[in-house]
Design a protein around this motif. Sequence first.
Motif, PDB file in Angstrom:
ATOM      1  N   ARG A 247       0.812  -1.011   0.028  1.00 26.66           N
ATOM      2  CA  ARG A 247      -0.432   0.034  -0.229  1.00 26.66           C
ATOM      3  C   ARG A 247       0.868   1.033  -0.092  1.00 26.66           C
ATOM      4  N   GLY A 248       0.578   2.081  -0.590  1.00 21.32           N
ATOM      5  CA  GLY A 248       1.208   3.500  -1.169  1.00 21.32           C
ATOM      6  C   GLY A 248       2.681   3.133  -1.864  1.00 21.32           C
ATOM      7  N   LYS A 249       3.187   2.387  -1.972  1.00 20.52           N
ATOM      8  CA  LYS A 249       4.354   1.703  -3.008  1.00 20.52           C
ATOM      9  C   LYS A 249       4.256   1.797  -4.748  1.00 20.52           C
ATOM     10  N   ASP A 250       4.925   2.345  -4.804  1.00 17.81           N
ATOM     11  CA  ASP A 250       4.883   2.459  -6.282  1.00 17.81           C
ATOM     12  C   ASP A 250       5.877   1.742  -7.205  1.00 17.81           C
ATOM     13  N   TYR A 251       6.240   1.351  -6.499  1.00 23.46           N
ATOM     14  CA  TYR A 251       7.798   0.180  -7.666  1.00 23.46           C
ATOM     15  C   TYR A 251       7.882  -0.654  -7.009  1.00 23.46           C
ATOM     16  N   ARG A 275      -6.447  -0.766  -6.768  1.00 25.26           N
ATOM     17  CA  ARG A 275      -6.442  -0.924  -5.587  1.00 25.26           C
ATOM     18  C   ARG A 275      -6.662   1.301  -5.425  1.00 25.26           C
ATOM     19  N   GLU A 277      -5.498   3.738  -3.902  1.00 22.22           N
ATOM     20  CA  GLU A 277      -4.577   5.115  -4.703  1.00 22.22           C
ATOM     21  C   GLU A 277      -4.100   4.290  -6.301  1.00 22.22           C
ATOM     22  N   GLY A 278      -4.776   3.865  -6.782  1.00 23.41           N
ATOM     23  CA  GLY A 278      -3.899   3.709  -8.418  1.00 23.41           C
ATOM     24  C   GLY A 278      -2.781   2.847  -8.425  1.00 23.41           C
ATOM     25  N   PRO A 280       0.507   0.363  -8.185  1.00 21.90           N
ATOM     26  CA  PRO A 280       2.543   0.793  -9.060  1.00 21.90           C
ATOM     27  C   PRO A 280       1.812   0.993 -10.356  1.00 21.90           C
ATOM     28  N   LYS A 281       3.459   1.986 -10.493  1.00 24.38           N
ATOM     29  CA  LYS A 281       4.097   2.449 -11.407  1.00 24.38           C
ATOM     30  C   LYS A 281       5.088   1.464 -12.205  1.00 24.38           C
ATOM     31  N   MET A 315      -0.660  -0.911 -15.475  1.00 28.40           N
ATOM     32  CA  MET A 315       0.433  -1.219 -14.653  1.00 28.40           C
ATOM     33  C   MET A 315       1.372  -1.811 -15.473  1.00 28.40           C
ATOM     34  N   GLU A 342      12.528   0.749  -5.088  1.00 24.38           N
ATOM     35  CA  GLU A 342      11.893  -0.492  -4.764  1.00 24.38           C
ATOM     36  C   GLU A 342      11.428  -0.989  -3.781  1.00 24.38           C
TER      37      GLU A 342
END
Length: 518
Positions: A247-251, A275, A277-278, A280-281, A315, A342
């Motif tokens: 949660r809240g992590k993008d990589y 999720r 918040e969108g 992950p990147k 994603m 990451e």
Amino acid sequence: MNGWISSSSTPLQDGTLTQGTAIRRFCAARMDQERDQGEWDDAFFDIEAWSSSRDSSSPPCSWASFEETSFIDSVINTSLCEQANEDATPVQDLRMYEVAHESLDIVGNSVDYSGVPLVPSGVVDVEARGINEGLELVHLLLACAEAVGCRDARLAASTLHRIWTFANPCGDSLQRVSFCFAMGLQSRLSLLRNIGTNGSLTGAVTTDGPLVTREEKMEGFRLLYQTTPYIAFGFMAANEAICQAARGKDYLHIIDLGMEHTLQWPSLIRTLVSRSEGPPKLLRITGICSAMFSDLPELESSMRAITNEANALGMPVEFRALEEAPSPLLPNLDQLELRQGEVVFVNSIMHLHKYVRESRGSLKAILTAIKKLNPALVTVVEQDANHNGPFFLARFLESLHYYSAIFDSLEASLPRASTQRLKIEKCHFAEEIRNIVAYEGCDRVARHERADQWRRQLGRAGFQVVGLKSTSQARMLLSVYGCEGYTVASEKGCLLLGWNGRPIMWASAWQVNPLSSS
């Protein structure tokens, strides 16, 4: 295979407690050794430590009748024995089960199945033979295991010959599981005939290859995943834990130990994409694959379809397969290509038990290597069973009890004539049972252990449990299969999946304990 797979679009392939424990009674020398060594969990001596010093004049192993009866009662499901399966019809499509048991031959060190006749379950009707034959079958299995444990090959072969009159790969659950154990005993007898000059079984069967191909093994695994909750439960628990920690992590970077298939990832990707918040990147998945058991081109092709679909959903996903090192170590940091920023996850689905040895050195080494990666989370799913005891008879009894519960669940879920069920039993469970029963030393890789033992080992290695909060999701998963008897329990932050209260699978999540020494 060093290239990362990522890019454009083909459809997503969705790879679509309590226990009645018998008290063991062994040969006098074995009982004395147990008293000296204390608990099995900390002993881990090979069976040859005592058995190689014994000869044919040693007194036979024996059970007290009450203890034997208690064990038999815990193995036999009388409700299943008392009713015949109306769907039972002859099945003719599996070569393993095509000819009479009496014509089993030994070719080199391996069992030749080309002469074992198919006995349709309709021929040996459960109601007609009654519960007494089920009792006799278990008595014979225990007697044969005792003879094998004491290296009385003549008595073991004679008892095994009687077992074939009852065991049946197309019969009820007891007959079917007994057939698998009888095959394991047959393989172990072949070892006794080829025993080394030092009296050790270890290494005596290196030429005794698997009885199923890699393709058959993978098909059995997929069918087990599709028709029972055992595999899906592990995927669900691990994926939920990863999503919670991400949660809240993008990589994100997942390192999957012992990767042989891609069944786990479509569900995880769908959850991450949706999720709040969108997505992950970037999600990277590194599969650590065994060259012996994995088809890397096929694995990469399957993952390519998954990464293409994920990219289409917004994603980006990259995948790379690395070959597992021959020693119990992970690829080095340069090979893993860890990137700054990451979050690293290590995922092990029914794989860590392969590093367990009598000395524990291999498991300690791989856990130390995992810890050095400083992962945010380590997910561990294993069979909840004690199949790694140092003594053959105890291991045989534990595994017979465990797999009897699994075969009972298959009896409740699938008709006896089901081709899917036969393939699951032949291609997945029969080979696993054979490895537990027949092999020793480095040849024995199915070294399953109980949840408490895993907690101790992971704790000693510097990890602490992260409580799983997916009990309700697990219960929803069970409802999909429409079969009463499966149970879910939460214990010490971990999840247990069982059959009628008997634990079968164990799922957990761990993080590095900040108080542990580096």
